[in-house]
Design a protein around this motif. Structure first.
Motif, PDB file in Angstrom:
ATOM      1  N   LEU A   6       9.882  29.363  65.249  1.00  0.00           N
ATOM      2  CA  LEU A   6      10.428  28.012  65.189  1.00  0.00           C
ATOM      3  C   LEU A   6       9.444  26.971  65.718  1.00  0.00           C
ATOM      4  CD1 LEU A   6      14.103  28.749  66.268  1.00  0.00           C
ATOM      5  CD2 LEU A   6      13.208  28.475  63.953  1.00  0.00           C
ATOM      6  N   GLY A   7       8.172  27.145  65.364  1.00  0.00           N
ATOM      7  CA  GLY A   7       7.141  26.182  65.747  1.00  0.00           C
ATOM      8  C   GLY A   7       6.439  26.488  67.056  1.00  0.00           C
ATOM      9  N   THR A   8       6.875  27.515  67.754  1.00  0.00           N
ATOM     10  CA  THR A   8       6.249  27.907  69.021  1.00  0.00           C
ATOM     11  C   THR A   8       5.507  29.213  68.833  1.00  0.00           C
ATOM     12  OG1 THR A   8       8.002  26.825  70.298  1.00  0.00           O
ATOM     13  CG2 THR A   8       6.694  28.498  71.440  1.00  0.00           C
ATOM     14  N   GLU A   9       4.257  29.235  69.245  1.00  0.00           N
ATOM     15  CA  GLU A   9       3.442  30.443  69.126  1.00  0.00           C
ATOM     16  C   GLU A   9       3.749  31.406  70.266  1.00  0.00           C
ATOM     17  OE1 GLU A   9       0.855  31.285  66.843  1.00  0.00           O
ATOM     18  OE2 GLU A   9       1.683  29.642  65.654  1.00  0.00           O
ATOM     19  N   TYR A  10       4.091  32.623  69.920  1.00  0.00           N
ATOM     20  CA  TYR A  10       4.267  33.703  70.893  1.00  0.00           C
ATOM     21  C   TYR A  10       3.121  34.686  70.696  1.00  0.00           C
ATOM     22  CZ  TYR A  10       8.923  32.578  72.671  1.00  0.00           C
ATOM     23  OH  TYR A  10       9.979  31.989  73.305  1.00  0.00           O
ATOM     24  N   VAL A  29      11.213  49.211  77.089  1.00  0.00           N
ATOM     25  CA  VAL A  29      10.033  49.501  76.270  1.00  0.00           C
ATOM     26  C   VAL A  29       9.442  48.223  75.681  1.00  0.00           C
ATOM     27  CG1 VAL A  29      10.696  51.867  75.731  1.00  0.00           C
ATOM     28  CG2 VAL A  29      11.415  50.005  74.225  1.00  0.00           C
ATOM     29  N   GLY A  30      10.026  47.090  76.036  1.00  0.00           N
ATOM     30  CA  GLY A  30       9.503  45.819  75.569  1.00  0.00           C
ATOM     31  C   GLY A  30      10.283  44.677  76.179  1.00  0.00           C
ATOM     32  N   TYR A  31       9.682  43.474  76.119  1.00  0.00           N
ATOM     33  CA  TYR A  31      10.387  42.297  76.610  1.00  0.00           C
ATOM     34  C   TYR A  31       9.802  41.040  75.994  1.00  0.00           C
ATOM     35  CZ  TYR A  31       6.486  42.062  80.005  1.00  0.00           C
ATOM     36  OH  TYR A  31       5.254  42.008  80.602  1.00  0.00           O
ATOM     37  N   CYS A  32      10.610  39.995  76.054  1.00  0.00           N
ATOM     38  CA  CYS A  32      10.221  38.683  75.570  1.00  0.00           C
ATOM     39  C   CYS A  32      10.184  37.756  76.770  1.00  0.00           C
ATOM     40  CB  CYS A  32      11.234  38.185  74.539  1.00  0.00           C
ATOM     41  SG  CYS A  32      10.893  36.518  73.951  1.00  0.00           S
ATOM     42  N   PHE A  74      13.566  34.019  68.936  1.00  0.00           N
ATOM     43  CA  PHE A  74      14.252  33.065  68.068  1.00  0.00           C
ATOM     44  C   PHE A  74      15.482  32.474  68.748  1.00  0.00           C
ATOM     45  CE2 PHE A  74      11.604  34.363  64.561  1.00  0.00           C
ATOM     46  CZ  PHE A  74      11.604  33.245  63.741  1.00  0.00           C
ATOM     47  N   LEU A  75      16.253  33.298  69.422  1.00  0.00           N
ATOM     48  CA  LEU A  75      17.440  32.799  70.112  1.00  0.00           C
ATOM     49  C   LEU A  75      17.056  31.847  71.245  1.00  0.00           C
ATOM     50  CD1 LEU A  75      19.576  36.059  70.134  1.00  0.00           C
ATOM     51  CD2 LEU A  75      19.996  33.998  68.777  1.00  0.00           C
ATOM     52  N   ALA A  76      15.970  32.158  71.924  1.00  0.00           N
ATOM     53  CA  ALA A  76      15.515  31.281  73.008  1.00  0.00           C
ATOM     54  C   ALA A  76      14.990  29.959  72.471  1.00  0.00           C
ATOM     55  CB  ALA A  76      14.433  31.986  73.831  1.00  0.00           C
ATOM     56  N   GLU A  77      14.132  30.015  71.472  1.00  0.00           N
ATOM     57  CA  GLU A  77      13.520  28.792  70.938  1.00  0.00           C
ATOM     58  C   GLU A  77      14.516  27.900  70.217  1.00  0.00           C
ATOM     59  OE1 GLU A  77      10.545  27.653  71.748  1.00  0.00           O
ATOM     60  OE2 GLU A  77      10.329  29.469  72.953  1.00  0.00           O
ATOM     61  N   SER A  78      15.594  28.477  69.727  1.00  0.00           N
ATOM     62  CA  SER A  78      16.602  27.672  69.033  1.00  0.00           C
ATOM     63  C   SER A  78      17.560  26.994  70.008  1.00  0.00           C
ATOM     64  CB  SER A  78      17.407  28.553  68.072  1.00  0.00           C
ATOM     65  OG  SER A  78      18.217  29.454  68.806  1.00  0.00           O
ATOM     66  N   GLY A  79      17.483  27.367  71.270  1.00  0.00           N
ATOM     67  CA  GLY A  79      18.374  26.806  72.268  1.00  0.00           C
ATOM     68  C   GLY A  79      19.641  27.612  72.465  1.00  0.00           C
ATOM     69  N   THR A  92      22.332  36.332  74.602  1.00  0.00           N
ATOM     70  CA  THR A  92      21.488  37.200  75.425  1.00  0.00           C
ATOM     71  C   THR A  92      22.015  38.635  75.432  1.00  0.00           C
ATOM     72  OG1 THR A  92      22.721  36.601  77.415  1.00  0.00           O
ATOM     73  CG2 THR A  92      20.741  35.324  76.945  1.00  0.00           C
ATOM     74  N   ASN A  93      23.079  38.880  74.712  1.00  0.00           N
ATOM     75  CA  ASN A  93      23.701  40.195  74.664  1.00  0.00           C
ATOM     76  C   ASN A  93      22.802  41.178  73.917  1.00  0.00           C
ATOM     77  OD1 ASN A  93      25.403  42.225  73.072  1.00  0.00           O
ATOM     78  ND2 ASN A  93      26.806  41.535  74.668  1.00  0.00           N
TER      79      ASN A  93
END
Length: 117
Positions: A6-10, A29-32, A74-79, A92-93
Motif C-alpha cells: 500500500l505504498g510502503t516499502e517493507y 517462524v516469522g514476524y512483521c 497490509f492490515l497494518a498499513e491500511s489502518g 490482529t487475530n
C-alpha cells in the motif's frame, strides 16, 4: 528483497533460527515489524524440529510464513490493525491472518479462472 505494501516499502529478511532471538523468545517462524517496516522469515532448515524435513517442505513453510506476514503488513498499513478496537481485535487475530494467507493462492486461482481479474 522488498515488497510494496500500500505504498510502503517493507524489507523482507530471511534469518537462521540462531540469528534472531525473537524466533525462540516468541516461539515463531516469522514476524512483521510494522515500526521498522520489515518482514522477517526464519530459514526453516535451521528451526529446531524441522532439520530433517525436505527442501520442498522447508520452501513451502517459508512461503506460507511470508504470505502470513505480508497479510499482517497490509492490515497494518491500511489502518485496520490499529483500528480493530483491541489488541486482540480481528485485524490482529492470527486465525484471520492465517485464513487469508492460506486461502489467497486458491482465491487468486479462482479469480483468474473466472476472469474476475
Amino acid at each position: 528483497m522488498k515488497v510494496n505494501v500500500l505504498g510502503t516499502e517493507y524489507e523482507i529478511k530471511r534469518r537462521s533460527y540462531n540469528e534472531d532471538k525473537d524466533f525462540k523468545k516468541r516461539d515463531i517462524v516469522g514476524y512483521c515489524d510494522v515500526v521498522m517496516k520489515e518482514i522477517v522469515v526464519c530459514n526453516i532448515a535451521t528451526y529446531p524440529g524441522y532439520e530433517e524435513e525436505s527442501r520442498e517442505y522447508h520452501a513451502e513453510i517459508e512461503k506460507q510464513t511470508l504470505r502470513h506476514e505480508i497479510v499482517h503488513a497490509f492490515l497494518a498499513e491500511s489502518g485496520l490493525w490499529d483500528n480493530s478496537c483491541t489488541t486482540t481485535g480481528w485485524a490482529t487475530n492470527e486465525e484471520m491472518v492465517d485464513w487469508i494467507a492460506i486461502q489467497f493462492p486458491k482465491m487468486i486461482k479462482a479469480f483468474k479462472e473466472a476472469k474476475a481479474i
